[in-house]
Design a protein around this motif. Structure first.
Motif, short mmCIF file in Angstrom:
data_model
loop_
_atom_site.label_atom_id
_atom_site.label_comp_id
_atom_site.label_asym_id
_atom_site.label_seq_id
_atom_site.Cartn_x
_atom_site.Cartn_y
_atom_site.Cartn_z
N ASN A 34 68.37 64.38 36.03
CA ASN A 34 67.93 64.41 37.42
C ASN A 34 66.46 64.77 37.35
O ASN A 34 66.08 65.80 36.79
CB ASN A 34 68.70 65.45 38.23
N ILE A 35 65.63 63.87 37.91
CA ILE A 35 64.18 64.07 37.81
C ILE A 35 63.54 63.91 39.18
O ILE A 35 64.17 63.44 40.13
CB ILE A 35 63.55 63.06 36.81
N ARG A 36 62.27 64.30 39.25
CA ARG A 36 61.43 64.06 40.43
C ARG A 36 60.13 63.46 39.95
O ARG A 36 59.49 63.98 39.04
CB ARG A 36 61.16 65.34 41.19
N ILE A 37 59.76 62.35 40.59
CA ILE A 37 58.48 61.69 40.34
C ILE A 37 57.82 61.50 41.69
O ILE A 37 58.43 60.93 42.61
CB ILE A 37 58.67 60.35 39.62
N ASP A 38 56.60 61.96 41.82
CA ASP A 38 55.87 61.90 43.09
C ASP A 38 56.70 62.50 44.22
O ASP A 38 56.70 62.00 45.34
CB ASP A 38 55.47 60.46 43.43
N GLY A 39 57.47 63.53 43.91
CA GLY A 39 58.31 64.19 44.90
C GLY A 39 59.59 63.46 45.24
O GLY A 39 60.39 63.93 46.05
N GLY A 54 70.67 53.33 33.58
CA GLY A 54 70.81 53.15 35.02
C GLY A 54 69.91 54.11 35.77
O GLY A 54 69.80 55.28 35.41
N LEU A 55 69.24 53.61 36.79
CA LEU A 55 68.36 54.42 37.63
C LEU A 55 68.86 54.35 39.06
O LEU A 55 69.22 53.28 39.55
CB LEU A 55 66.93 53.87 37.60
N SER A 56 68.87 55.48 39.74
CA SER A 56 69.19 55.46 41.17
C SER A 56 68.28 56.45 41.89
O SER A 56 68.09 57.59 41.43
CB SER A 56 70.66 55.78 41.42
N ALA A 57 67.72 55.99 42.99
CA ALA A 57 66.82 56.81 43.79
C ALA A 57 67.61 57.60 44.81
O ALA A 57 68.64 57.13 45.31
CB ALA A 57 65.79 55.92 44.49
N GLY A 58 67.14 58.78 45.13
CA GLY A 58 67.79 59.60 46.13
C GLY A 58 67.50 59.15 47.54
O GLY A 58 68.19 59.54 48.48
N CYS A 59 66.49 58.30 47.70
CA CYS A 59 66.10 57.77 49.01
C CYS A 59 66.00 56.25 48.89
O CYS A 59 66.13 55.69 47.82
CB CYS A 59 64.79 58.37 49.46
N ASN A 60 65.71 55.58 50.00
CA ASN A 60 65.76 54.13 50.00
C ASN A 60 64.49 53.51 50.57
O ASN A 60 64.53 52.46 51.19
CB ASN A 60 66.98 53.66 50.81
N GLY A 61 63.33 54.14 50.34
CA GLY A 61 62.09 53.63 50.88
C GLY A 61 61.32 52.78 49.89
O GLY A 61 61.69 52.66 48.71
N ALA A 62 60.24 52.20 50.34
CA ALA A 62 59.38 51.38 49.49
C ALA A 62 58.82 52.21 48.33
O ALA A 62 58.68 51.71 47.22
CB ALA A 62 58.25 50.77 50.30
N GLU A 63 58.51 53.50 48.60
CA GLU A 63 58.00 54.38 47.55
C GLU A 63 59.04 54.55 46.43
O GLU A 63 58.69 54.61 45.26
CB GLU A 63 57.65 55.76 48.10
N ASP A 64 60.31 54.63 46.84
CA ASP A 64 61.38 54.78 45.85
C ASP A 64 61.52 53.53 44.98
O ASP A 64 61.72 53.63 43.77
CB ASP A 64 62.70 55.08 46.55
N ASP A 65 61.40 52.36 45.60
CA ASP A 65 61.46 51.12 44.82
C ASP A 65 60.33 51.08 43.79
O ASP A 65 60.54 50.67 42.64
CB ASP A 65 61.37 49.89 45.73
N GLY A 80 63.01 50.35 23.89
CA GLY A 80 63.27 49.04 23.30
C GLY A 80 64.24 48.19 24.10
O GLY A 80 65.04 47.47 23.54
N GLY A 81 64.14 48.26 25.41
CA GLY A 81 65.03 47.48 26.27
C GLY A 81 64.28 46.47 27.12
O GLY A 81 63.09 46.26 26.93
N VAL A 82 64.97 45.88 28.06
CA VAL A 82 64.40 44.91 28.97
C VAL A 82 64.57 45.44 30.40
O VAL A 82 65.69 45.72 30.82
CB VAL A 82 65.13 43.54 28.84
N PRO A 83 63.46 45.60 31.15
CA PRO A 83 63.59 46.14 32.51
C PRO A 83 64.16 45.10 33.48
O PRO A 83 64.04 43.89 33.25
CB PRO A 83 62.15 46.51 32.88
N SER A 84 64.76 45.59 34.54
CA SER A 84 65.22 44.70 35.61
C SER A 84 64.70 45.22 36.93
O SER A 84 64.28 46.37 37.05
CB SER A 84 66.75 44.62 35.63
N GLU A 85 64.74 44.36 37.93
CA GLU A 85 64.29 44.73 39.28
C GLU A 85 65.31 45.65 39.94
O GLU A 85 66.52 45.48 39.73
CB GLU A 85 64.13 43.47 40.15
N PRO A 86 64.84 46.60 40.74
CA PRO A 86 65.78 47.44 41.48
C PRO A 86 66.64 46.61 42.44
O PRO A 86 66.16 45.63 43.02
CB PRO A 86 64.87 48.38 42.28
N VAL A 87 67.89 46.97 42.57
CA VAL A 87 68.79 46.32 43.53
C VAL A 87 69.33 47.38 44.46
O VAL A 87 69.43 48.56 44.12
CB VAL A 87 69.97 45.59 42.83
N LYS A 88 69.67 46.95 45.65
CA LYS A 88 70.20 47.88 46.66
C LYS A 88 71.65 47.66 46.86
O LYS A 88 72.20 46.65 46.65
CB LYS A 88 69.44 47.73 47.95
#
Length: 88
Positions: A34-39, A54-65, A80-88
């Protein structure tokens, strides 16, 4: 996606998150954080089948994306992986 979910990946993810986040709490036997980046709260978890981070944001704003995109890219490079776009 990752080639493996072994200790090397966990160590690389741990080091990357320690450098990128302002707050880091490692949980679940060392396979999740559990981390915080830019609050913004984010949950990061290394899964085993298939090996992935797996990544999941605690909020659903543009800043979180944007935080998720930066994390996905940085973790992919560090682990050493391949990134993917966030999905909602």
């Amino acid at each position: 996606m990752l080639e493996s979910d072994g200790p090397t990946v966990l160590d690389a993810a741990d080091a990357f998150l320690a450098a990128a986040a302002e707050q880091v709490e490692r949980t679940r036997r060392g396979r999740a954080w559990n981390i915080r980046i830019d609050g913004r709260p984010v949950h990061v978890e290394v899964t085993t089948s298939p090996p992935a981070i797996g990544l999941s944001a605690g909020c659903n704003g543009a800043e979180d994306d944007e935080v998720l995109r930066r994390l996905a890219s940085g973790l992919a490079a560090a682990c050493g992986g391949v990134p993917s776009e966030p999905v909602k």
